[in-house]
Design an enzyme around this catalytic site. Sequence first.
Site, PDB file in Angstrom:
ATOM      1  N   LYS A  13       0.855  -1.205   0.000  1.00 49.70           N
ATOM      2  CA  LYS A  13       0.000   0.000   0.000  1.00 49.70           C
ATOM      3  C   LYS A  13       0.885   1.248   0.000  1.00 49.70           C
ATOM      4  CE  LYS A  13       0.713   1.384   4.523  1.00 49.70           C
ATOM      5  NZ  LYS A  13       1.481   2.577   4.886  1.00 49.70           N
ATOM      6  N   ASP A 138      -2.413  -1.505  10.526  1.00 52.66           N
ATOM      7  CA  ASP A 138      -2.633  -1.515   9.071  1.00 52.66           C
ATOM      8  C   ASP A 138      -3.240  -2.827   8.566  1.00 52.66           C
ATOM      9  OD1 ASP A 138      -1.564   0.985   8.844  1.00 52.66           O
ATOM     10  OD2 ASP A 138       0.325   0.355   7.941  1.00 52.66           O
TER      11      ASP A 138
HETATM   12  O1  C5P Z   1       0.169  -1.115  14.734  1.00 49.43           O
HETATM   13  P1  C5P Z   1       1.599  -1.249  14.316  1.00 49.43           P
HETATM   14  O2  C5P Z   1       2.325  -2.266  15.160  1.00 49.43           O
HETATM   15  O3  C5P Z   1       1.785  -1.478  12.874  1.00 49.43           O
HETATM   16  O4  C5P Z   1       2.278   0.163  14.628  1.00 49.43           O
HETATM   17  C1  C5P Z   1       3.657   0.273  14.819  1.00 49.43           C
HETATM   18  C2  C5P Z   1       3.911   1.413  15.789  1.00 49.43           C
HETATM   19  O5  C5P Z   1       3.555   2.661  15.190  1.00 49.43           O
HETATM   20  C3  C5P Z   1       3.101   1.340  17.057  1.00 49.43           C
HETATM   21  O6  C5P Z   1       3.751   0.593  18.037  1.00 49.43           O
HETATM   22  C4  C5P Z   1       2.976   2.793  17.452  1.00 49.43           C
HETATM   23  O7  C5P Z   1       4.137   3.205  18.139  1.00 49.43           O
HETATM   24  C5  C5P Z   1       2.965   3.530  16.120  1.00 49.43           C
HETATM   25  N1  C5P Z   1       1.601   3.901  15.679  1.00 49.43           N
HETATM   26  C6  C5P Z   1       0.957   4.971  16.291  1.00 49.43           C
HETATM   27  N2  C5P Z   1      -0.294   5.323  15.881  1.00 49.43           N
HETATM   28  C7  C5P Z   1      -0.916   4.659  14.882  1.00 49.43           C
HETATM   29  C8  C5P Z   1      -0.295   3.570  14.255  1.00 49.43           C
HETATM   30  C9  C5P Z   1       0.981   3.216  14.668  1.00 49.43           C
HETATM   31  O8  C5P Z   1       1.510   5.604  17.192  1.00 49.43           O
HETATM   32  N3  C5P Z   1      -2.161   5.036  14.519  1.00 49.43           N
END
Ligand code: C5P
Length: 311
Positions: A13, A138
């Site tokens: 994406k 995501d």
């Molecule tokens: O959800 P995911 O593990 O892919 O996100 C990686 C990191 O990005 C999270 O641990 C967080 O620190 C940050 N993040 C965030 N806000 C979001 C998505 C991700 O702070 N909406």
Amino acid sequence: MSGRVLRLPSFAKINLGLEVLGVRQDGYHELRTIFQTIDLRDDVEIRSGGGDVTVRCDHPGVPTGQQNLAWRAASELRRYAKRTGGVEIRITKRIPVAGGMGGGSSNAAAVLLGLDRLWRLGLGPEGLHTVARRIGADVPYFLMGGTALGLGRGDEVYPLWRQVRVHVVVADPGRPISTAAVFGRVDRSLTPRENSNRIFRFISRDLEGKGTAFPILANDLEEAALEEAPDLAEQVRRIRGILVREGAVSASLSGSGSSFFGLFDDLQRARRAHADLAAEGFSAYRGRTLSLDQYRSLWRRALGPQGRRPR
Ligand code: C5P
């Protein structure tokens, strides 16, 4: 290991625009973004059998244990569906690793959709949403694909009426960036602010039939990403320069970077931009956006006649 095998596409994406609205109670960031799948893909092969979840990947930079989102997807779904059987996952990487293109999340969604089929769980994309959002913000988007609005942590996704169909050129500076680190830097510069409404303006122009309005979109993470990786600033300047010079209608960092993409109405311009980037020594990819319908039909084909498909 013997057992049934599924070979699945796992698409990348880009974020056509991304607004960070504030920090949430859970520490995540409140986002407003437009997700877009493109035809750059990894291949994910899943084979049922044995008693463990194992992951192999041809890219040395990809972890194969608990940190791998595909591993977590299989383990979480196994627990959720109260299954005991194992699964072997093989990933062939083409999507840049830690490049802001959702490769790991896409692999995880592919495993969820594939195991739903292999184990005949009948959950479908709707039923898989709960497990998907536990794995990463995501992941739910990749159960849907196409042009979609992402709200909340990015895990509340809504398909847009008008699907963006353009040529895409992506340059990969080959410099992984930690998403968590980029969001951490955003906090220091984040001041409570009026919502900019750029994304809503983009959508409403679309609904009014005035065509897409790419220039009003921007990525709020770009500044923080370049603070996190100052060595990238010069490369980003050169990449953006090439994309704009060749007529990109939009040129932006994807997600938290470091992949940088350009959108083109015209195939010849996209070809020239791709060739120029390669000539300057950048690893580059040229392809197209995938609409919701295209994404669905590619998934339908991969899962077979009885497969549940992305919604
Ligand atoms: O959800 P995911 O593990 O892919 O996100 C990686 C990191 O990005 C999270 O641990 C967080 O620190 C940050 N993040 C965030 N806000 C979001 C998505 C991700 O702070 N909406």
